[in-house]
Each structure stands twice: as structure tokens, then as C-alpha cells.
Write an enzyme that holds these catalytic residues in place. Structure first.
Site, mmCIF file in Angstrom:
data_model
loop_
_atom_site.group_PDB
_atom_site.id
_atom_site.type_symbol
_atom_site.label_atom_id
_atom_site.label_comp_id
_atom_site.label_asym_id
_atom_site.label_seq_id
_atom_site.Cartn_x
_atom_site.Cartn_y
_atom_site.Cartn_z
ATOM 1 N N ASP A 208 0.866 -1.187 0.000
ATOM 2 C CA ASP A 208 0.000 0.000 0.000
ATOM 3 C C ASP A 208 0.905 1.240 0.000
ATOM 4 O O ASP A 208 2.121 1.124 0.152
ATOM 5 C CB ASP A 208 -0.855 -0.055 1.278
ATOM 6 C CG ASP A 208 -2.059 0.878 1.213
ATOM 7 O OD1 ASP A 208 -2.239 1.551 0.180
ATOM 8 O OD2 ASP A 208 -2.804 0.927 2.202
ATOM 9 N N GLU B 293 2.665 5.188 -3.867
ATOM 10 C CA GLU B 293 2.648 6.199 -4.958
ATOM 11 C C GLU B 293 3.972 6.950 -5.074
ATOM 12 O O GLU B 293 4.299 7.362 -6.176
ATOM 13 C CB GLU B 293 1.492 7.167 -4.714
ATOM 14 C CG GLU B 293 0.132 6.519 -4.846
ATOM 15 C CD GLU B 293 -0.246 5.628 -3.651
ATOM 16 O OE1 GLU B 293 0.310 5.878 -2.559
ATOM 17 O OE2 GLU B 293 -1.043 4.703 -3.804
ATOM 18 N N ASP C 251 -8.916 3.648 -1.762
ATOM 19 C CA ASP C 251 -9.813 3.979 -0.660
ATOM 20 C C ASP C 251 -11.136 4.543 -1.153
ATOM 21 O O ASP C 251 -11.359 5.756 -1.146
ATOM 22 C CB ASP C 251 -9.111 4.950 0.292
ATOM 23 C CG ASP C 251 -7.854 4.314 0.889
ATOM 24 O OD1 ASP C 251 -7.730 3.077 0.782
ATOM 25 O OD2 ASP C 251 -7.026 5.034 1.440
#
Lengths: 473, 997
Positions: free
Chosen positions: B561, B564, B644
């Protein structure tokens, strides 16, 4: 994992092995189940399949009745279970999905192929019996305590009810006092309002130079005014009647003189204050000076005192009322119960879990370390709800739900936080232990009143005869 | 850099819940303004005819462009894979950093048969398949013509003369930039409507402090929303981002400032851009990842309902993202497909550039096609043109960047996740509920709270004191566990990962190049490993060994997770573009690759773990890695999810279009969190979501830590039984899912397919994104609105009729090109809640036996569902292998069974280690599959226990295995289906069953 591979190799063989069984003794069917003793098996309510289709490895009935010994019918709609005889232990019924899946679910291993599972029934039975024994002992002990607690609760409740009655009575008295005080206050306020009104009028009289005029002067003024502004004679007549205290539509009574007390005033403003400005005059006509200016210090103090008294009485009554409500709610919470849980009112329990210290004070508040988890709010069924605790970092305000299970002593069994800052505790307590199946019916509570009476009537006189004790009492 | 000429406007305002102001728009971004809103047209480029040359050995065409600074070198590489042409435009004077790990291979086989024809003003490259590349010299335009010719090119590069190449650097280069770039002036349009708002110059809070609405307070930390948190738990009140607009006086100042973050752009402006026109396209698709519909909306031009902004590609942790916005999200695949239903052909343009990129979409007036204007902050221009049938073109794209890796089968089961399962007791309780209620699941997930203070590869000693026992308890019933491992490393000297990474120098550097970058994420102050470096990736992979990852077992897999990467206190909640890789390359250049590199290093680690010693040949367990951030090619390393989302019907609705967009961009193993991450779904939404998600490739239930529990039993019956039935549906269809994933791995076609890709000549299919195909044979349309109990299903035009796959709805038959109205979708239709249609002419395998997980299903028998087409034929493929290792790839240990029904006979034939006739050998080998007859491989012994045939006119007299016994069968007249009972033939075997009438 390799265990599975070994098993897979065997599977297809096993599949044939079990099917079809001998009529009346099918794998996965309880011995003596009459449904399976006939040449046709009824299934899916209205259907029948031949006995040779039982456990043949193909699902013919949606309810799974034809395949209790294979997984062929394992599906969402299957209601049939696989029966494990579990010799030496209790039989169980397991989901068809568990049959021949490489995982031992029955203690006798009958859900898997021969030799795949060790028979653990004897050991399991021993363990289960031991567990049952412990549970039964806990229940016996717990239930005995619960009865005691219930008696205590009954006494507490009686006391609470007596208190309630007392408080209710005293509320009545105080309510009377309150009503009287409110009436006093109302009167004093009216008086004060009148004073303010009079004050305003007298200031108006001064502003229009009316205060120095006698009755004759006033009459002249009125008539002058009426002529100047061309007043309707009827209006004038009605106003005059009204000023004399008669209904406007009746003829004035000449005999009664006009009351000139209103224009006589002790306070005469100096001429310099006399207002000539038209707007100022209008303003004055509507302006009321505040009570504190108009009233004298004594009058003000008196009024304040009255107000304070009303306030005090109101608070007193409100406090007592909330006390009554609380007492009523508590009684109501246990209406259908023996109220044994009420003994927890004075109990706090501590619990350490994963490095956190929890404190629960029943019917009061709960904490995690110094963080407040909430105050007791209500009972929800047999669970106790605390809420309004400290807010979470980036989350809601904390809350706690306590579920109770039977235990010989009060203790916290588990403390979890299933959602952020939503805590759930499991507490073991005798207060919820059910009556053990083979126990005698509970004895009625010993009436504490009898004990006290006995003490007073029998023991106390005896004690009184002992000089060294009576002197101290 | 000089700040003269800056017009600084700061607007004081409170940011809304979804803080769009936190993210840059085109107008906030210098290079985007330069390319998109240029006051004057960019310079035209001309081909220097003397430079046009063909390399006869390779078929590569090269030429030089003049105009706008120094010459640019163009290379045109027609691939041997017909329909694929690579075009590169670089500055030969100043080579730039280019990614080396995106493409499956840097040396693609080129079309050596290409022939060049030139004359004074144009050149034409004739390709082996009859197609050609035509180049006009003045100005430079490159046209791609299909083999069929036609009146229009398939695609045109620079038809609008938007080619733009900023040369960067200081001194001369800056001057060159000044001449080629024309800055817009600060206009009213640029300045947000500030007139009626409080407008004042605000003092910024001092370092280490932030605004709480009243004062500057000391910062205690940051959160994922990018806002500072104070000691009392309250959060920063954002004053709207400062927007710096440069007047024309500041032409040479290319530095940027946004949201209080500065970027000096030390190498000067190096942006690149070009337009690609699809003259015959009626619709565009792709451009993942955006929370938008499948068909791309225009962002510029005169036609159509528009977005105000171009589609943006800049991988970001967007907290509570909004729907129907072209804002950047977590991943980027800069690929657009133009499709024409008149030709049935699809043409793609893959703009291979991992720096910040925008794509301006235009619907050309009078239906003259579609256009994409690509613009990137840096790098070179590299465009792959890919044409063919929709699925054919997608296969070709897979050959460029890699196919979806074949997941271990457990990964196709149901995943149960939550932030967070608190401790071992919680894990046991959740697992226990699945067991007690007989609900299948395969994987239980642990989010960040399982770690010791967000130190990945560690366990919270109090909450998870015995992780190995915990995993064993799950694996006893065939279940796996996934733990989260994020790329931010807690800067704690006592944390071995950090101290070793520091000692070995593995961290990304700040702009000075000498200091490890330090940013804020979950653990607080963190550093970020440089996964662009091979050395770092190898080191990272070793962290996953059972020795290094204490408390792990081979049943533990990984969730990546925040890759980015998410940096709570960075610009746009990510890393400053000025940070430097270990090679000294600015983060600006490789930003969109970071997430892919991270997931790749993780997957390589898990794959490594399966091998007991280095001498053993490859063939360990397949990894399973879920990633949030991705780039083109990320599918080689695992699965992705759409991040999300929220527990809202609108988020359930957008899931299908988002997943379809991602699928057509080559990433098949995609899913959206069922239930929605933020907020609380009511039982209806939760149930509908599970029902829909069961028919999407990656199937996981997840929830935020503030959300109420929502595991399948959380709402009680009847909801529990509905959810259970939906999950059971998924498991029943696993043989089809697995075979479809195998086709994706061997053939490069997407698993989840838009209707238009399966009905290429149907114009009505273009607008559909609320129903989809799984593989080529099942058409799905779940109910995604509250209070409905039926849906309208569009049955696309084409040769195929469709059957409702549900016996509960009598296998109703639908003709192509019709709208099936009010097809039942009852929420309580256990096992029949979701409208699923089977294509006539197909054979779909199922395993009907409900099991705990995929492990016990391994040897369970199959059911074949044969749906006949109008001519009474059908065909289907079933793929079998060991379901868990790379033996399929490395030892050709797999089998394909082709089932074929024709002339009233159902036949099975097996190919072991080689391909069935329906699959293309060249495609599979280009995707890394070794093909060779494999007698050593014993396919699993599964048998066929039931055959269902739809579409027969009547009942046969006899059903008989050829050279074998007669079989029991039943004709169910209500549903017009034939059920053949217990053929007991192996799936991977050759046999024939005859129907005798």
C-alpha cells in the site's frame, strides 16, 4: 500442504469406496434414521429417489438428503448434515462441505477416508467431560451467589423504593414552598412593574409640563387641545369616560371628580431638563427606565432574594426529581430480572490485555489507563452500555459494551476493540448464572426486617443489661 | 531563482471535506499551461529529407526533425507483431533518462520486410502485412495506414502540430526554452474567483507548526489526508493553496510553487508533448486510473459534455477521492484505445512516459474521430501504436508490457480484510465465524496495526505474540494470510531494516543528493527505499525470506500500500520531485514507476522464498502481491485494487467502469473493495456489493478502522445467507475464472472485458459500462442501485444468442442486439441474485461443491455447462495445472482441454504442455511461456460429474459414451435443458459423448 496432495491421490478411490452403502447403514446417516430404511428416500419435500442413489457421489436432491456421506450435495441450499457417530463421544452433525475435504472434522474421522484421521473421540470426550464438570461447578457456585445477590438486590430495591417514597413526599412539600415563593415573586414583580410605569408617566408629565398643572389647568388644556386639533367630540367623550374609570360607551358620571393623583408627583425635574424637542418627547413617552434605577436598594434586594429562593427551590426539586427518575429507571431495568447485577454497583474490575490496563466500574464509568471509555448510560438487554468517553485521535468518542457470562467470581474475560474506539468486554459474574438443571428450587430470601426486629426485640434488651455496653450506646 | 514578477494570490478559505485544492490542476502546472493553453502555436517541425533512412536489417526507419531548437531524432520501428509500431522522438544532443523496466523486452523483433518509398515531400514505409507508415515532411505528420487501406489512416501523430519538446538546461538551453515556450499571462481565468472572498496576504506558519484555524500550533504528526495533526488530536485547517502565476516577465523562471512546496526545476523545462488522432474512432477508452466512466469524455474542443481538466497521470494517495473527475489517482497507464464499430478495429496509443503526464481528450467535430493530446513533464516521446481487433490489440499490448501473471488459485477466492483485525484472538474469531457458518474464504488480511509501531516485517508483540501458530491455524483449513508491507521505513536506529538500509545507502536522497530523504507517513518520520535500483530491489526481496521475516510462513503473502509513494507532508501527499534516486536521477523522471518497482521487488521476494536453496531451479510458489500504485506492466507482479473508496452506492456503481478501464489497459487482476472503505454500508449495499464483486477479478471485503464490522455475518440473517450465497457463487465459477486467467497469461487478453471489446461492430455497446464479460462467455450485470430487484441487460449484436445462466430463471434465451428488460436480480435470490448470461456457442466449467476454500476444491468434480449456438455448436477451454507454482511457465506443466459440441456429440481433447488450437503459439511464447509436449506432467484427476446442455430442440433417446456405457440423463422441459448424470470422465482426457435422437 503436502498432506493434501497425499490425500488427493486417494480421493477418487475413496469416492467409490463409500458408495453405495448398505441399506440402513449409510455413511453420514444417524443409525436408526427411519428415512433411510426404505427402498425409496423422500427428499426436497415432494420427491423420492431410489435407495441405490444414496451416497452414489451424485447430487439428486437439492436438500442433499441423498448424499449425507459425500460432498456431492454441498451447497448453499443443502439442509442435510453429515452425521459423525463419534463412538466414545457425542455424535455431531457437520456441513456436507466438510466431507472428504482433507480436514478432520469428526473426532472419529468418519468425514474423511479410512486412515486419514486419527480417532480423537476418547480424548475429546474426556476433555469435554472435564470442561463440563468445571462449567457445572462454576454454575452451581455462581447460581448460589446469584440467589444471595438477588436477595440483597431485593432488599436494596425495597430500600430504594422506600427512599423513593420519601423523596417523592419531600418533593411534594418543596413543590408547595416553590409555588408560594413563585406567587410572592410574581406579586413583587407586579409592584415593581407598576413603579416603573409610574416613573415613566411622571417623567412624561414633566416633559409636557403637565406636572405643575392643577385639575382646572388640565381641563383647560384638554379642551384647548380638542379645539386645536379638531377632535371628534365623541372620541373626547369616550376618553373622558375612560379616564374616569367608566366604560367608554356609557355616559360620564358627573358626580365623580377626576382623579388627579396621577399628575401629582414628588419628583419634579428641574426646568433645564424639560424637553422641548418633539422627537425627544416621543421617545420619552415610550421609554421605561430599568427596575434597578426606579427601585430603591431595599426593594431591589427583596426582589432578588425572592428570585433566588425560587431558583433554589426549583433546583432542589429538579435534583430530587432526577434522583427519583434514576431510581425508577434502575428499578425498571430489572423489572424482569432478579436484579442480581445490581450488586455490581459497588464493584470495579481491572484487566490487562495486550499491554493495556482496563478499569470497569459497573453502573458508573470505564477507563483504559487514563483514557475514559465512557460513563454508564443504560442496560441494553443484559449488556451494560457506557458511552461519551474521550474522543479518539481522528475518530469517534469512545464507548464500551459489557456482555456478562456466568462465572464463580467477578472477572473480566475479554476486552476487545472491534471498531476504532468501540470496546466490547466480556465479564464473568455469578449475577447471570442460570439455575443448574438438577438443583432444588431456591429458598425464599431471609427477610432482613425480621433479623432487625429479632435483634431489637430479643438481643438488644439483653445487651442493655450489660452495663459496659449500654453506657457506650 | 528570481521571484520577480510573481503574482502571489493566497486565498483564505476552509478546504472542503474532499480537498481538491490539495492537488494540482493543469493551470497550476507550468508545463501543462505551456502545452495546453499556449498563447501562440508551438513551432512547426519539418523532416530533413536527407536524413530519412531505413535500416534494411531491422526495418527501423530513422529521420531528423528541424524546427524549435536543435534537431530531434525520430525512429519508427514496425514490429514483427503486425499492427504494432513504435515511434520515438528524442533530443540527440542531450540524452535523457528513460525507463528500462517497463517493456517486456527492449529488443522486440522488428519487421525486417519493411520497404521504404520516398519522394520530395513524403516517405512511406511499407510493412509485411500490407499496412504502412506514411510520413509527411512539411510539416512533420506521421500516419499509420491499416492493411485494408481505407479512406482514413488508423492513427495520426502530430496532425495538429502540437509536437513540443522543451530542451531544458540553463544558459543556451534556457534561451531555447524561452523561444519555444510561450507562457500565458496571469489572467482572470487563472486566478480563482477571489473577489468576494476574504483576500489577504497571510503569514505562513513557521517550520514545525501549522494553522489550526486560529493560530500556528506545533505539529505532532501528519495523516493520510495530508494535514498536520496536533498533540490534542485536532487537525490542521488548510488555508487554500497558494497559486503562483508568472507574468510574461518571468518567462525564464521555471520554478514551481504549490501548496507551500517549492520545486526549483533545476534542470530547466524538459517537457514533451504531441497529439495523436484516431480519425475513425467513435469512442476512446483506457487512460487508467481515473474514477470516471469507461468511455472517455472530452476535456477540450467544442464537442461533448466536458471535464474542465485533462486526464491527469501522477500517482497520488488521494484521500476520499471524488467520482466523475479526471483527477489523478493511485496508478497510471497512459494508454488510449480508439474504437470504430464500422471497421470493428481498435487502435491504441501507448504514451510510455512515467513522469507527470496529462491527456487532453477531444471529440473532433462532425464525428471526425477522436484525439488525445499527450503532455509530460519530462522524458522522451515514445508512442506505441497498436491496432487490430479489440482483443487482438490488447494481446499485442500485453506482448509489449507483459501479460497478467497467473495468480495462485487461492488469490481468486474471497479475501477478508479490515483495518484492522486487532489481535490473534480477533483473527481466530473471524476465522471461526467463517468456519461455523460454512462460508468459503481463502485469505485473511492484516493491515498496518499488526506491526510493531509500523515497522514492517515485525509483529506487535502483545497483539500478535505467536504469528506462526496463528498462520498455521488458518492454513490447517487451507487458508492463507496477507500482511501489509509499505515502502516507507521508520527512521528508528533500533529498527534493523532502517539501520541496514542506512548503512548500505539504499534510501532515496533529498535534493541535496547527500542526505536520505525524510518524510512523514504512518510510522512518523520515514525514509523511502530506492526501488528503481536493482541492488535495492534485490536487498528488499531478501527481506521476505523466512529467516529475515520473522514470524512469516510460506502461507503468508503481501499487500503493498502507500506506494505512490504517499508522503503525508509532501507536495500533493507525495514525494518532492527534486528528490534523487541512487543514480542521481530526479524523482520527477520516475514518479509513476515507483509503485510498480516496489510491488515488483516484493513479488520477487515472495517468489524467491519458495525456493529452498539457490541451486534449485526456478519453480517456487507463485507470489501474491496486491498493489495500490501501478504503471503499465504492473500486472506482471500481481493484483491491484482501486484504493480507498467509500461505502456509497455511487462508489459501487463506479467500480465496474474503473475496473473495465484498468482491464483494457492490461491489468486484469483488479478489484474494488467490497463494502466501500470509508463509512458504513447498510446491509443492502453490502450485500449488493458482495454480489457484484463476486464477478470481478479481485474479490476482497475491506473496511476502515472507524467503520462498523461488516464481515458476512455482521448484519445477521437473512443477510448472512445472502452474502454466503454470493461468495459460494464465486467459488462455483472458479474453474472458469482460472481458465480465463490462464488465457490472459497465455494470450494477453483481459479477464474482465467491456461489451464493446466482445461486440466490436455494435455501436450501442460503446456506451455500456455497467455490464461486462468475464472472458468471452459470461455476460454479467449486477444490480448496483438501492431498492431494485431487476435490471435491463443489453445483449450485444453479433452472432451469439445468450442464455440466462440461472436455472431459477429457466435459462431464458435472448437474441443478439436486444435489450432484455427487467431481468430478475432479486437480492434474496440465493445463488441466483446476479443476472449472468452464457453466450450461445460456449462451454463453461464449474465446481458446484461448496467448500471451505480453494484447497479442498482441487480434486472436486466439474460440471460443464454447454450453451449451443444457433447451429447447435459450442466450444470451451479448461486449463489445469498445479494451481500454485511456476511449473506451468518453467516446466510447461499444464494442460488445456478443448471441449467441443457439434453434430450432437460432445468431445474432449487434451494438449499437455502445448497450446490448444484456439490459442496462438507466437503470442504465448512472446509472453514467456515455454511450449513443448510434456508427457511427464500428469494433469489433476478431476472428473466431469454433470453436463448441462442448453439450446437443444428436444430430448435425445440415448446418451452414450462412445465405446463406453450409456449414461443417465434427464430432460427438464421447463428450462429446456438436458442434464447428463455422472459421465465420470476425466476433465483432462480424450473422450466423446454422443446424443442419439
Amino acid at each position: 500442504m503436502y498432506y493434501y496432495y497425499y490425500y488427493y491421490a486417494m480421493m477418487t478411490i475413496v469416492w467409490w469406496w463409500w458408495a453405495p452403502g448398505v441399506v440402513g447403514s449409510y455413511r453420514g446417516v444417524e443409525v436408526g434414521d427411519a428415512r433411510y430404511a426404505k427402498p425409496m428416500l423422500a427428499c426436497d419435500r415432494e420427491r423420492e429417489v431410489a435407495a441405490n442413489m444414496i451416497n452414489d457421489g451424485y447430487c439428486d436432491c437439492e436438500d442433499g438428503a441423498d448424499e449425507p456421506g459425500t460432498a456431492s450435495c454441498a451447497s448453499v441450499s443443502a439442509t442435510t448434515k453429515h452425521w459423525c457417530p463419534n463412538a466414545g463421544h457425542e455424535p455431531t452433525a457437520i456441513s456436507l462441505s466438510r466431507v472428504d475435504d482433507g480436514i478432520c472434522d469428526c473426532c472419529d474421522g468418519s468425514d474423511e477416508g479410512p486412515g486419514a484421521c486419527a480417532d480423537s473421540c476418547d480424548a475429546d470426550a474426556k476433555r469435554a467431560a472435564a470442561e463440563r464438570e468445571i462449567a457445572a461447578a462454576v454454575q452451581r457456585t455462581g447460581y448460589a451467589k446469584r440467589l444471595e445477590f438477588a436477595c440483597r438486590a431485593a432488599r436494596d430495591r425495597k430500600e430504594a423504593e422506600a427512599d423513593l417514597a420519601k423523596v417523592t413526599e419531600s418533593i411534594k412539600a418543596e413543590s408547595g414552598q416553590l409555588a408560594a415563593a413563585e406567587a410572592d415573586l410574581e406579586r413583587a414583580r407586579q409592584k415593581a412593574d407598576a413603579a416603573v410605569e409610574a416613573d415613566a408617566r411622571s417623567r412624561l408629565h414633566e416633559a409636557f409640563h403637565l406636572h405643575t398643572l392643577d385639575a382646572e389647568g388640565l381641563r383647560g388644556l384638554v379642551l384647548d387641545l380638542a379645539r386645536r386639533v379638531e377632535v371628534d367630540p365623541d372620541v373626547l367623550l369616550r376618553l373622558a369616560r375612560s379616564a374616569n374609570g367608566f366604560p367608554e360607551d356609557k355616559k360620564p358620571v358627573e358626580e365623580e371628580p377626576l382623579d388627579d393623583s396621577a399628575v401629582k408627583d414628588d419628583h419634579i425635574l428641574p426646568a433645564a431638563d424639560v424637553v422641548v424637542d418633539k422627537n425627544k418627547a416621543l421617545e420619552l413617552a415610550t421609554y421605561r427606565r430599568s427596575l434597578s434605577i426606579v427601585l430603591g436598594q431595599t426593594e431591589r434586594k427583596f426582589l432578588k432574594k425572592l428570585e433566588q429562593r425560587v431558583k433554589d427551590l426549583e433546583a432542589k426539586v429538579a435534583k430530587k426529581k432526577s434522583k427519583v427518575e434514576k431510581a425508577e429507571a434502575m428499578v425498571a431495568d430489572f423489572r424482569d430480572d432478579d436484579g442480581a447485577l445490581l450488586v455490581l454497583r459497588r464493584t470495579c474490575l481491572e484487566y490487562d490485555s495486550s499491554g493495556y490496563e482496563y478499569d470497569i466500574c459497573f453502573f458508573d464509568k470505564a477507563k483504559q489507563g487514563r483514557t475514559r471509555l465512557g460513563n454508564f448510560r443504560r442496560m441494553e438487554g443484559s449488556a451494560m452500555i457506557f458511552d461519551g468517553g474521550d474522543r479518539c485521535y481522528n475518530g469517534p468518542s469512545r464507548s464500551l459494551k459489557v456482555n456478562f457470562v456466568c462465572g464463580a467470581e467477578d472477572s473480566v474475560v475479554a476486552f476487545t476493540e472491534p471498531e476504532t474506539c468501540v470496546y466490547v468486554a466480556t465479564v464473568a459474574t455469578p449475577c447471570v448464572c442460570e439455575q443448574p438443571p438438577d438443583s432444588p428450587p431456591p429458598l425464599p430470601c431471609k427477610d432482613p426486617g425480621l433479623v432487625v426486629d429479632f435483634f431489637n426485640s430479643a438481643i438488644r434488651p439483653l445487651l442493655a443489661k450489660l452495663p459496659f455496653l449500654s453506657s457506650s450506646s | 531563482m528570481s521571484s520577480r514578477g510573481l503574482v502571489c494570490i493566497i486565498i483564505l478559505g476552509i478546504a472542503s471535506a474532499v480537498d481538491r485544492s490539495k492537488f494540482r490542476k493543469c493551470g497550476d502546472t507550468r508545463f501543462c499551461r505551456v502545452h495546453r493553453n499556449a498563447a501562440a502555436p508551438p513551432p512547426a517541425f519539418f523532416v530533413d529529407p536527407s536524413t530519412v533512412a531505413l535500416d534494411d536489417d531491422t526495418g527501423e526507419l530513422t529521420l531528423m526533425l528541424r524546427g524549435g531548437g536543435g534537431p530531434l531524432a525520430v525512429s519508427v520501428q514496425p514490429h514483427l507483431d503486425a499492427g504494432v509500431v513504435r515511434v520515438r522522438i528524442v533530443d540527440p544532443a542531450r540524452p535523457r533518462w528513460e525507463p528500462t523496466d517497463v517493456l517486456l523486452s527492449e529488443t522486440f523483433a522488428l519487421d525486417a520486410g519493411a520497404a521504404l518509398e520516398t519522394n520530395d515531400d513524403k516517405a512511406s514505409l511499407l510493412l509485411g502485412d500490407g499496412s504502412r507508415v506514411a510520413i509527411t515532411y512539411a510539416p512533420f505528420v506521421l500516419d499509420l495506414w491499416g492493411a485494408a487501406g481505407g479512406s482514413q489512416p488508423l492513427a495520426r501523430l502530430n496532425a495538429e502540430q502540437l509536437l513540443h519538446f522543451e530542451r531544458g538546461g540553463g544558459g543556451d538551453a534556457a534561451a531555447a526554452a524561452a523561444t519555444t515556450s510561450v507562457e500565458i499571462e496571469a489572467t482572470g481565468e487563472e486566478a480563482p474567483a477571489a473577489t468576494n472572498e476574504e483576500e489577504e496576504e497571510e503569514e505562513e506558519c513557521a517550520d514545525g507548526t501549522a494553522w489550526n484555524g486560529e493560530a500556528c500550533l506545533e505539529i505532532a504528526g501528519y495523516w493520510e489526508d495530508g494535514l498536520a495533526r496536533f498533540a490534542d488530536g485536532s487537525k490542521e485547517v488548510k488555508r487554500e493553496a497558494a497559486t503562483n502565476l508568472k507574468t510574461s516577465a518571468a518567462l525564464l523562471d521555471v520554478s514551481e510553487s504549490f501548496g507551500g512546496h517549492q520545486d526549483s526545476v533545476k534542470n530547466g523545462p524538459t517537457s514533451v508533448g504531441a497529439d495523436v488522432t484516431f480519425p475513425s474512432a467513435e469512442a476512446l477508452f483506457g487512460l487508467a486510473e481515473h474514477a470516471t466512466g469507461l468511455a472517455l469524455k472530452p476535456t477540450t474542443g467544442e464537442v461533448g459534455p466536458k471535464y474542465g481538466e485533462p486526464y491527469r497521470f501522477y500517482n497520488l494517495d488521494v484521500f476520499e477521492y471524488e467520482l466523475d473527475e479526471p483527477m489523478a489517482l493511485y496508478g497510471s497507464i497512459p494508454l488510449a484505445w480508439g474504437h470504430s464499430t464500422s471497421t470493428g478495429e481498435t487502435v491504441g496509443a501507448f504514451w510510455n512516459n512515467p513522469s507527470e503526464t496529462f491527456a487532453d481528450v477531444e471529440w473532433i467535430e462532425a464525428n471526425e474521430g477522436r484525439r488525445v493530446h499527450w503532455l509530460s513533464e519530462s522524458g522522451v516521446i515514445e508512442v506505441f501504436f497498436i491496432s487490430g481487433s479489440p482483443l487482438g490489440a490488447m494481446s499485442k499490448f500485453a506482448s509489449l508490457v507483459g501479460a497478467q501473471e497467473l495468480p495462485p488459485i487461492f488469490a481468486l477466492g474471497y479475501h477478508q480484510c479490515r483495518w484492522n483485525y486487532k489481535d490473534e484472538k480477533d483473527v481466530a474469531a473471524v476465522h471461526g465465524n467463517f468456519e461455523a457458518l460454512d462460508i468459503p474464504y481463502d485469505v485473511l488480511w492484516l493491515d498496518i496495526e499488526h506491526t510493531d509501531g509500523k515497522r514492517y516485517f515485525t509483529w506487535d508483540k502483545l497483539l500478535f505474540p505467536s504469528p506462526v501458530d496463528m498462520q498455521r491455524n488458518l492454513s490447517k483449513t487451507g487458508r492463507k494470510m496477507v500482511t501489509i508491507v509499505d515502502p516507507h521505513i521508520k527512521r528508528d536506529p533500533s529498527y534493523a531494516i532502517h539501520s541496514e538500509a542506512t548503512r548500505l545507502g539504499l534510501y532515496i536522497k533529498d535534493k541535496s543528493g547527500s542526505k536520505d530523504f525524510d518524510g512523514w507517513c504512518w510510522p512518523g518520520s520515514s525514509s523511502y527505499l530506492d526501488f528503481t535500483s536493482t541492488r535495492v530491489r534485490e536487498w528488499w526481496a531478501e527481506r521476505f525470506s523466512l529467516e529475515n521475516y520473522r514470524g512469516s510462513t510460506t502461507d503468508l503473502y503481501t499487500w503493498n500500500d502507500m506506494n505512490e509513494p504517499s508522503v503525508f507532508n509532501g507536495p500533493e501527499v507525495t514525494m518532492s520531485k527534486e528528490c534523487l534516486s541512487l543514480d542521481g536521477v530526479e524523482h520527477r523522471e520516475w514518479h509513476n514507476l515507483y509503485g510498480m518497482y516496489f510491488a515488483r521487488a516484493t513479488a520477487e521476494g515472495l517468489a524467491l522464498r519458495g525456493r529452498s536453496s539457490s541451486s534449485e531451479r526456478e519453480g517456487g510458489k507463485r507470489p501474491f502481491v496486491l498493489t495500490r500504485s501501478f504503471y503499465a506492466g504492473s500486472q506482471r507482479w500481481g493484483a491491484m485494487w482501486t484504493g480507498d473508496n467509500a461505502a456509497q452506492w455511487s462508489h459501487l456503481e463506479i467500480a465496474a467502469p474503473m475496473l473495465l478501464s484498468i482491464s483494457v489497459c492490461g491489468f486484469s487482476f483488479a478489484g474494488a473493495d467490497a463494502g466501500g472503505f470509508f463509512g458504513d454500508p447498510d446491509p443492502e449495499l453490502m450485500t449488493r456489493w458482495i454480489q457484484a464483486a463476486a464477478y470481478t477479478p479481485f474479490f476482497r471485503g475491506h473496511a476502515h478502522h472507524d467503520a462498523k464490522r461488516r464481515e458476512p455475518w455482521s448484519f445477521g440473517d437473512p443477510w448472512t445467507q445472502r452474502v454466503r450465497a454470493a461468495i459460494a457463487d464465486r467459488y462455483a465459477l472458479l474453474p472458469y475464472w482460472y481458465s480465463t486467467f490462464a488465457r490472459a497469461r497465455f494470450g494477453g487478453e483481459p479477464v474482465m472485458r467491456p461489451v464493446w471489446a466482445c461486440a466490436p461492430t455494435d455501436p450501442q455497446a460503446l456506451a455500456i459500462d455497467d455490464q461486462w464479460f468475464i472472458g468471452s462467455d459470461l455476460l454479467v450485470k449486477p444490480a448496483v442501485q438501492p431498492g431494485v430487484d431487476s435490471v435491463d441487460v443489453y445483449v450485444p449484436k453479433g452472432p451469439s444468442l445468450f442464455f440466462d445462466a440461472r436455472i431459477e430463471h429457466k435459462h431464458a434465451k435472448y437474441e443478439p442486439g436486444t435489450l432484455a428488460r427487467r431481468v430478475p436480480a432479486p437480492i434474496d435470490g440465493l445463488g441466483a441474485a446476479v443476472p449472468v448470461f452464457q453466450r450461445g456457442g460456449s462451454i463453461v466449467p464449474r465446481q458446484r461443491r461448496l467448500r471451505r476454500s480453494t484447497v479442498p476444491m482441487r480434486t472436486d468434480p466439474y460440471e460443464l455447462s454447454v450453451a449451443l449456438d444457433a447451429s447447435g455448436k459450442a466450444e470451451g477451454l479448461v486449463y489445469l495445472d498445479d494451481q500454485s507454482t511456476f511449473a506451468f511457465r518453467d516446466d510447461n506443466a499444464f494442460s488445456w482441454t478443448t471441449f467441443e459440441f457439434k453434430a450432437n456429440a460432445l468431445s474432449a481433447s487434451v494438449a499437455v504442455g502445448v497450446l490448444p488450437p484456439a490459442l496462438a503459439r507466437d503470442r504465448a511464447t512472446s509472453l514467456g511461456i515455454r511450449l513443448q509436449e510434456n508427457a511427464a506432467f500428469q494433469p489433476p484427476p478431476n472428473i466431469v460429474e454433470r453436463i448441462i446442455i442448453l439450446g437443444l430442440a428436444g430430448t435425445p433417446n440415448r446418451v452414450v459414451v462412445r465405446d463406453g456405457p450409456a449414461l443417465d440423463f434427464a430432460w427438464e422441459s421447463a428450462s429446456k435443458r438436458l442434464v447428463v448424470r455422472k459421465p465420470q470422465l476425466k476433465v483432462a482426457d480424450a473422450w466423446i459423448i454422443d446424443l442419439e435422437f
